[in-house]
Enzyme design. Structure first.
Site, PDB file in Angstrom:
ATOM      1  N   VAL A  14       0.830  -1.210   0.000  1.00 52.84           N
ATOM      2  CA  VAL A  14       0.000   0.000   0.000  1.00 52.84           C
ATOM      3  C   VAL A  14       0.867   1.264   0.000  1.00 52.84           C
ATOM      4  O   VAL A  14       0.686   2.156  -0.847  1.00 52.84           O
ATOM      5  CB  VAL A  14      -0.974  -0.001   1.203  1.00 52.84           C
ATOM      6  CG1 VAL A  14      -1.806   1.269   1.227  1.00 52.84           C
ATOM      7  CG2 VAL A  14      -1.889  -1.229   1.143  1.00 52.84           C
ATOM      8  N   LYS A 104      -7.896  -1.527   8.460  1.00 52.12           N
ATOM      9  CA  LYS A 104      -9.252  -1.865   8.948  1.00 52.12           C
ATOM     10  C   LYS A 104      -9.250  -2.372  10.377  1.00 52.12           C
ATOM     11  O   LYS A 104     -10.190  -2.115  11.135  1.00 52.12           O
ATOM     12  CB  LYS A 104      -9.986  -2.845   8.031  1.00 52.12           C
ATOM     13  CG  LYS A 104      -9.279  -4.112   7.546  1.00 52.12           C
ATOM     14  CD  LYS A 104      -8.113  -3.922   6.861  1.00 52.12           C
ATOM     15  CE  LYS A 104      -7.368  -3.972   5.703  1.00 52.12           C
ATOM     16  NZ  LYS A 104      -7.421  -5.122   4.893  1.00 52.12           N
ATOM     17  N   GLY A 133     -11.076  -2.132  -0.722  1.00 54.80           N
ATOM     18  CA  GLY A 133      -9.969  -1.731  -1.605  1.00 54.80           C
ATOM     19  C   GLY A 133     -10.276  -0.444  -2.342  1.00 54.80           C
ATOM     20  O   GLY A 133     -10.465   0.611  -1.737  1.00 54.80           O
ATOM     21  N   ILE A 135     -12.961   0.399  -3.979  1.00 56.90           N
ATOM     22  CA  ILE A 135     -14.390   0.762  -4.094  1.00 56.90           C
ATOM     23  C   ILE A 135     -14.697   1.936  -3.157  1.00 56.90           C
ATOM     24  O   ILE A 135     -14.439   1.838  -1.954  1.00 56.90           O
ATOM     25  CB  ILE A 135     -15.300  -0.428  -3.699  1.00 56.90           C
ATOM     26  CG1 ILE A 135     -14.955  -1.675  -4.506  1.00 56.90           C
ATOM     27  CG2 ILE A 135     -16.765  -0.070  -3.866  1.00 56.90           C
ATOM     28  CD1 ILE A 135     -15.692  -2.928  -4.023  1.00 56.90           C
ATOM     29  N   ASP A 200     -10.416 -10.270   8.796  1.00 58.45           N
ATOM     30  CA  ASP A 200     -10.373  -9.064   7.953  1.00 58.45           C
ATOM     31  C   ASP A 200     -11.791  -8.630   7.555  1.00 58.45           C
ATOM     32  O   ASP A 200     -12.134  -7.448   7.635  1.00 58.45           O
ATOM     33  CB  ASP A 200      -9.507  -9.372   6.715  1.00 58.45           C
ATOM     34  CG  ASP A 200      -9.398  -8.192   5.779  1.00 58.45           C
ATOM     35  OD1 ASP A 200      -8.612  -7.273   6.062  1.00 58.45           O
ATOM     36  OD2 ASP A 200     -10.110  -8.186   4.752  1.00 58.45           O
ATOM     37  N   LYS A 204     -13.995  -5.157   8.531  1.00 55.72           N
ATOM     38  CA  LYS A 204     -14.641  -4.297   7.530  1.00 55.72           C
ATOM     39  C   LYS A 204     -16.149  -4.192   7.808  1.00 55.72           C
ATOM     40  O   LYS A 204     -16.737  -3.121   7.665  1.00 55.72           O
ATOM     41  CB  LYS A 204     -14.384  -4.858   6.127  1.00 55.72           C
ATOM     42  CG  LYS A 204     -12.903  -4.728   5.725  1.00 55.72           C
ATOM     43  CD  LYS A 204     -12.565  -5.574   4.526  1.00 55.72           C
ATOM     44  CE  LYS A 204     -11.125  -5.382   4.093  1.00 55.72           C
ATOM     45  NZ  LYS A 204     -10.672  -6.347   3.089  1.00 55.72           N
ATOM     46  N   GLY A 303      -4.948  -5.190  -3.436  1.00 58.66           N
ATOM     47  CA  GLY A 303      -3.859  -5.030  -4.403  1.00 58.66           C
ATOM     48  C   GLY A 303      -3.346  -3.605  -4.421  1.00 58.66           C
ATOM     49  O   GLY A 303      -4.020  -2.680  -3.944  1.00 58.66           O
TER      50      GLY A 303
END
Ligand code: NAP
Ligand code: HSE
Length: 429
Positions: A14, A104, A133, A135, A200, A204, A303
């Site tokens: 990232v 997150k 990600g 969105i 994860d 979220k 990604g």
């Protein structure tokens, strides 16, 4: 033109992606925001590690004080985990820096306190990249669904597991092989257990729940089931029954300020379901608002580039969009329901035999179970059963009398997304 100094915490998938994106998109960001974002310092764990991006070495440090002293107004946190990320974010906010984070776990566990601290110091903390990600789901919910009460969320929230399940179903690939590939592509968390065991997606979902239901929940309270026990044989039989298996996050609120139920578990979707075709690293978040009805957002969920996109969009919005105000309350948390709905039952058999499906159906119908469908293959058998109750499992095993090496049961979602017809707005003509 404004120049904004940025300190990057973390320079992996990232952090590296953010650095590259700020460079590659410099012109477009400048044109649209009249702001030039300059990375002035980069905090890492291992100073001596070779960095593939040219020109960054002089910016690299392992000393957080050096980052704060390098003339930064914004800190981008891309380390992951809770500590030391939380401590650095707190110090940054206290020093009057805005914070953008992709983390997150941090925002699910400590987001409420960090947002409070940010408000106290009159700075912003933005975290679009932490869910879905690339969105823009948090921005959509916070800014463009203010007049709606969101009643239900259904989502594929983890790219790694969706990538794994897609490849296992399509090619019969092994779990370990595809997980290694997801790691190599930069989709997985530093410890991929966070992905495959469902943590994860739980983080979220907790963040989405705050925005959707204005409710604060502790992540430990959310039902969590991962994908480790899923085999290509199970996916194949689900497919023959007309379903796909997805790691699905679901949240629902029963009435305004009413109790909520939240859960993450592998679930079956009929192939006609709008989320069934969301494959590979793609994520999807489906929301049901009381005015707008259904909204589905789809995009790459993990990604380097999609995540960097979300972080850089946050940076670009920092001085433009106010943080949404969330009047948070505590709601009663109901256990995400197991009983009553349709259920997929997969049994792996010890012997390589192929049981006769109709005989199995008859056995279960004789004891009053509602069998929608049944298929078998060498070494396995799968059912879709209606009006399921968890207590039936042992009855089914006894009645069938098969030599089992595994038995799993998964919830089955209906064919569509919107559960009911939109009501007409009363009093409006
Ligand atoms: P990563 O590739 O493992 O990179 C982590 C970076 O943090 C590395 O540069 C590492 O330094 C640095 N770091 C680790 N511990 C540190 C410490 N104690 N002090 C200072 N620096 C430290 O991780 P990532 O995939 O970029 O993920 C970062 C965050 O973004 C996580 O919260 C993750 O959940 C989130 N995220 C990731 C994605 C994705 O697709 N990967 C998508 C959305 C959100 P070294 O380079 O020296 O090892
Ligand atoms: N490991 C996460 C995933 C990264 O696979 O979805 C994006 O949050």
């Amino acid at each position: 033109m404004k120049r904004i100094g940025v300190g990057l915490l973390g320079f992996g998938t990232v952090g590296g992606g953010v650095y590259k994106t700020l460079r590659s998109q410099e012109d477009v960001i400048l044109k649209r925001t009249e702001t030039l974002f300059e990375v002035r310092s980069i905090l890492v764990k291992e100073k001596e590690k070779e960095r593939s991006i040219e020109g960054v070495q002089p910016l690299i440090t392992t000393d957080f004080d050096r980052v704060l002293e390098s003339g930064v107004e914004v800190i981008v946190e891309a380390i992951g985990g809770t500590e030391p990320a939380r401590m650095y974010v707190e110090r940054a906010l206290e020093a009057g820096c805005h914070v953008v984070t992709a983390n997150k776990e941090l925002m699910a566990k400590h987001g409420v306190q960090l947002e409070r601290l940010a408000r106290h110091h009159q700075v912003q903390i933005l975290y679009e990249a932490s869910v879905g990600g690339g969105i823009p789901v948090l921005g959509t919910m916070g800014h463009f669904l203010k007049a709606n009460r969101v009643q239900r969320i259904t989502g594929i929230l983890n790219g790694t597991t969706n990538y794994i399940l897609t490849r296992m179903a399509r090619e019969g690939a092994s779990f370990e092989e595809v997980l290694a590939e997801a790691q190599q592509k930069g989709y997985a968390e530093a410890d991929p257990a966070a992905d495959v065991d469902g943590f994860d997606a739980v983080y979220k979902l907790a963040i989405l729940c705050r925005l959707a239901f204005e409710t604060q929940v502790s992540v430990q309270q959310i039902l969590r089931e991962g994908i480790r026990d899923i085999t290509p044989e199970e996916l194949e039989l689900a497919q023959r029954l007309g379903y796909v298996v997805k790691l699905l996050a679901t949240g629902e609120q029963y009435g305004e300020k009413g109790p909520v139920s939240l859960g993450v578990s592998p679930s079956l979707l009929p192939i006609s379901h709008p989320l069934a075709g969301v494959e590979g690293v793609y994520n999807a978040i489906h929301l049901e608002g009381d005015v707008v009805g259904d909204v589905t957002l789809v995009g790459r969920g993990a990604g380097e580039r999609p995540t960097a996109s979300a972080v850089v969009e946050d940076l670009s919005n920092l001085f433009r969009l106010p943080s949404p105000k969330l009047p948070l309350s505590d709601s009663m948390l109901l256990p995400a329901g197991e009983a009553g709905g349709s259920r997929f039952l997969f049994m792996k058999l010890r012997e390589g035999e192929v049981p006769e499906p109709e005989k199995l159906r008859q056995k279960l119908e004789r004891i009053g179970l509602e069998v929608v469908d049944v298929v078998s293959a060498r070494g396995g058998v799968a059912f879709i059963l209606r009006r399921w109750d968890p207590s039936y499992t042992s009855v089914v095993v006894t009645e069938l009398g098969l030599e089992l090496s595994q038995i799993v049961s998964r919830p089955v979602q209906g064919g569509g997304l919107c559960q009911e017809q939109q009501p007409e707005m009363e009093g409006v003509v």
